[in-house]
Design an enzyme around this catalytic site. Structure first.
Site, PDB file in Angstrom:
ATOM      1  N   CYS A 112       0.813  -1.224   0.000  1.00  0.00           N
ATOM      2  CA  CYS A 112       0.000   0.000   0.000  1.00  0.00           C
ATOM      3  C   CYS A 112       0.843   1.268   0.000  1.00  0.00           C
ATOM      4  CB  CYS A 112      -0.960  -0.002   1.183  1.00  0.00           C
ATOM      5  SG  CYS A 112      -2.164  -1.339   1.111  1.00  0.00           S
ATOM      6  N   HIS A 254      -3.109   7.123   2.348  1.00  0.00           N
ATOM      7  CA  HIS A 254      -3.567   5.836   1.848  1.00  0.00           C
ATOM      8  C   HIS A 254      -4.920   5.537   2.492  1.00  0.00           C
ATOM      9  CE1 HIS A 254      -4.001   1.694   0.995  1.00  0.00           C
ATOM     10  NE2 HIS A 254      -3.767   1.319   2.237  1.00  0.00           N
ATOM     11  N   ASN A 284     -10.095  -0.016  -0.057  1.00  0.00           N
ATOM     12  CA  ASN A 284      -8.629   0.051  -0.038  1.00  0.00           C
ATOM     13  C   ASN A 284      -8.116  -0.531  -1.354  1.00  0.00           C
ATOM     14  OD1 ASN A 284      -5.890  -0.407   0.278  1.00  0.00           O
ATOM     15  ND2 ASN A 284      -6.049  -1.138   2.379  1.00  0.00           N
TER      16      ASN A 284
HETATM   17  N1  COA Z   1     -18.395  -8.358   9.220  1.00  0.00           N
HETATM   18  C1  COA Z   1     -18.794  -8.597  10.496  1.00  0.00           C
HETATM   19  N2  COA Z   1     -17.946  -8.829  11.486  1.00  0.00           N
HETATM   20  C2  COA Z   1     -16.631  -8.828  11.211  1.00  0.00           C
HETATM   21  C3  COA Z   1     -16.148  -8.597   9.916  1.00  0.00           C
HETATM   22  C4  COA Z   1     -17.087  -8.359   8.903  1.00  0.00           C
HETATM   23  N3  COA Z   1     -16.729  -8.087   7.626  1.00  0.00           N
HETATM   24  N4  COA Z   1     -14.797  -8.660   9.949  1.00  0.00           N
HETATM   25  C5  COA Z   1     -14.448  -8.919  11.222  1.00  0.00           C
HETATM   26  N5  COA Z   1     -15.558  -9.036  11.969  1.00  0.00           N
HETATM   27  C6  COA Z   1     -15.662  -9.333  13.400  1.00  0.00           C
HETATM   28  C7  COA Z   1     -14.462 -10.069  13.948  1.00  0.00           C
HETATM   29  O1  COA Z   1     -14.565 -11.461  13.692  1.00  0.00           O
HETATM   30  C8  COA Z   1     -14.565  -9.758  15.422  1.00  0.00           C
HETATM   31  O2  COA Z   1     -15.511 -10.623  16.008  1.00  0.00           O
HETATM   32  P1  COA Z   1     -15.303 -11.173  17.526  1.00  0.00           P
HETATM   33  O3  COA Z   1     -15.256  -9.931  18.381  1.00  0.00           O
HETATM   34  O4  COA Z   1     -16.488 -12.010  17.713  1.00  0.00           O
HETATM   35  O5  COA Z   1     -14.000 -11.892  17.485  1.00  0.00           O
HETATM   36  C9  COA Z   1     -15.131  -8.348  15.438  1.00  0.00           C
HETATM   37  O6  COA Z   1     -15.678  -8.109  14.130  1.00  0.00           O
HETATM   38  C10 COA Z   1     -14.082  -7.285  15.731  1.00  0.00           C
HETATM   39  O7  COA Z   1     -12.918  -7.609  14.958  1.00  0.00           O
HETATM   40  P2  COA Z   1     -11.657  -6.702  14.984  1.00  0.00           P
HETATM   41  O8  COA Z   1     -10.639  -7.281  14.072  1.00  0.00           O
HETATM   42  O9  COA Z   1     -11.259  -6.435  16.393  1.00  0.00           O
HETATM   43  O10 COA Z   1     -12.307  -5.384  14.361  1.00  0.00           O
HETATM   44  P3  COA Z   1     -11.662  -3.995  14.121  1.00  0.00           P
HETATM   45  O11 COA Z   1     -12.517  -2.970  14.708  1.00  0.00           O
HETATM   46  O12 COA Z   1     -10.193  -3.989  14.439  1.00  0.00           O
HETATM   47  O13 COA Z   1     -11.808  -3.850  12.542  1.00  0.00           O
HETATM   48  C11 COA Z   1     -10.433  -4.043  10.601  1.00  0.00           C
HETATM   49  C12 COA Z   1     -11.160  -4.780  11.704  1.00  0.00           C
HETATM   50  C13 COA Z   1      -9.716  -5.060   9.735  1.00  0.00           C
HETATM   51  C14 COA Z   1     -11.470  -3.288   9.775  1.00  0.00           C
HETATM   52  C15 COA Z   1      -9.453  -3.042  11.228  1.00  0.00           C
HETATM   53  O14 COA Z   1      -8.665  -3.701  12.193  1.00  0.00           O
HETATM   54  C16 COA Z   1      -8.568  -2.408  10.217  1.00  0.00           C
HETATM   55  O15 COA Z   1      -9.011  -1.631   9.406  1.00  0.00           O
HETATM   56  N6  COA Z   1      -7.260  -2.675  10.292  1.00  0.00           N
HETATM   57  C17 COA Z   1      -6.321  -2.105   9.374  1.00  0.00           C
HETATM   58  C18 COA Z   1      -6.452  -2.782   8.062  1.00  0.00           C
HETATM   59  C19 COA Z   1      -5.601  -2.153   7.025  1.00  0.00           C
HETATM   60  O16 COA Z   1      -5.463  -0.972   6.998  1.00  0.00           O
HETATM   61  N7  COA Z   1      -5.040  -2.982   6.159  1.00  0.00           N
HETATM   62  C20 COA Z   1      -4.270  -2.575   5.067  1.00  0.00           C
HETATM   63  C21 COA Z   1      -3.019  -1.994   5.526  1.00  0.00           C
HETATM   64  S1  COA Z   1      -2.341  -1.090   4.302  1.00  0.00           S
END
Ligand code: COA
Length: 333
Positions: A112, A254, A284
């Site tokens: 990214c 980004h 993204n």
């Molecule tokens: N729909 C519903 N629930 C979802 C889901 C979806 N699409 N994806 C994850 N969940 C659930 C998880 O399983 C978890 O459930 P649990 O509490 O029962 O275990 C819950 O939502 C919370 O998950 P978590 O990973 O803690 O959520 P979050 O608030 O951190 O959001 C991301 C997840 C991936 C959106 C977030 O961490 C993020 O944006 N991270 C950075 C990603 C990124 O930038 N990547 C590219 C880098 S360049």
């Protein structure tokens, strides 16, 4: 005096296949509400069968050249982590298809952060006199490497391509790229990876385990690192340019998650309204993210000539990087 790389053209391209949150909710255990509130994304676009990164790169590159009012560039740099094939690079074929035979052409892989790394590479080509103009394209098709059953990554990533043309000019000109600040931390490479398909797995002689060929990400630590690294990067670029952080008119990060943009704004003490955002419309898009945000920023009237603008990326590697410029007069295509 060393030549500066001056932004003079901007082009964008998205594939036709729209995938809305409702489409994902019909296939996976997720909801429109979860995706919108946790990521800020409403929709994204994906390639059709047979369509590859190079196809998107050609379209964005053609538009950037048109925006610059030229048919020529001395070099083509494609930032991508989803090349058309593992070997050779995607850029030479893109250059050839754009009617640029015999020019320097190569890929840059920084996930990214790829576009910012490619911008820095192009600025170096111009500063050394190796090229008088460079077409820099960020293009990725992450839909081709996602696990179809992974509700998290499928909610976040979309395909696309964005491109800019840089020409040799004066360091003080509007559009001159400056304040470049790049970094990496390979000790945390496992946070964002495709485990199989490279020499590490292939040299073992064992086939990839099921699922190892897919993109995998540890969302929580990636979120925290993205906020810290992009905030520090914006500060580093502002300092190198002699700008105060509070005097940055627009920040183009980004587009990884709307909550990451908000967290960086809070950490830097810059009003969130100064952050260009199009993640709701495209998700993204990896290396295409920053140039697509630039195109939408101009179209939305957010980016205007004379503004002090900082761009920043963060991604797998881990890698991060940023650059600044005074926004020039240009019409995106
Ligand atoms: N729909 C519903 N629930 C979802 C889901 C979806 N699409 N994806 C994850 N969940 C659930 C998880 O399983 C978890 O459930 P649990 O509490 O029962 O275990 C819950 O939502 C919370 O998950 P978590 O990973 O803690 O959520 P979050 O608030 O951190 O959001 C991301 C997840 C991936 C959106 C977030 O961490 C993020 O944006 N991270 C950075 C990603 C990124 O930038 N990547 C590219 C880098 S360049």
């Amino acid at each position: 005096m060393t030549a500066a790389a001056v932004l003079c053209g901007l082009g964008s391209w998205l594939p036709d296949g729209e995938v809305t949150n409702a489409d994902l909710a019909a296939q996976l255990d997720t909801t429109d509400d979860w995706i919108r509130t946790r990521t800020g994304i409403r929709t994204r676009y994906v390639v059709s069968p047979g369509e590859a990164t190079g196809d998107l790169a050609v379209e964005a590159g053609r538009r950037a050249l048109k925006s610059a009012g030229t048919e020529h560039a001395d070099a083509v740099v494609v930032a991508t982590s989803t090349p058309d094939r593992p070997c050779p690079a995607t850029a030479p074929e893109v250059a050839s298809r754009l009617g640029l035979p015999d020019v320097a052409a190569f890929d840059v892989a920084a996930v990214c952060t790829g576009f910012v790394y490619a911008l820095a590479t192009a600025a170096g080509l111009i500063a050394t006199g190796a090229a008088g103009s460079v077409l820099v394209i960020g293009a990725d098709t992450f839909s081709t490497i996602l696990d179809p059953a992974d509700r998290t990554t499928r909610a976040i990533f979309g395909d696309g391509a964005g491109a800019v043309v840089l020409r040799a000019g004066e360091p003080g000109e509007a559009g001159a790229i400056g304040g470049l600040a790049l970094g990496s931390d390979g000790s945390r490479s496992e946070l964002i990876e495709v485990p199989a398909g490279g020499s590490r797995q292939r040299s073992t002689g064992r086939p990839a385990a099921p699922g190892e060929e897919y993109f995998a990400m540890q969302g929580r630590p990636v979120f925290a690192e993205a906020v810290r690294r992009m905030s520090e990067s914006v500060e580093a670029t502002a300092a190198r340019l002699g700008w105060r952080v509070e005097d940055v008119d627009r920040v183009v990060l980004h587009q990884a998650n709307a909550r990451i943009l908000a967290a960086v704004a809070a950490r830097l003490g810059i009003p969130a309204e100064r952050f260009v955002a199009n993640i709701d419309r495209v998700g993204n898009t990896v290396a295409a993210s920053v140039p697509l945000a630039l195109g939408d920023g101009v179209a939305d009237g957010e980016l205007r000539p004379g503004q002090q603008v900082v761009l920043a990326g963060f991604g797998g590697g881990l890698t991060w990087g940023s650059a600044g410029l005074v926004w020039p007069e240009l019409t995106p295509a």
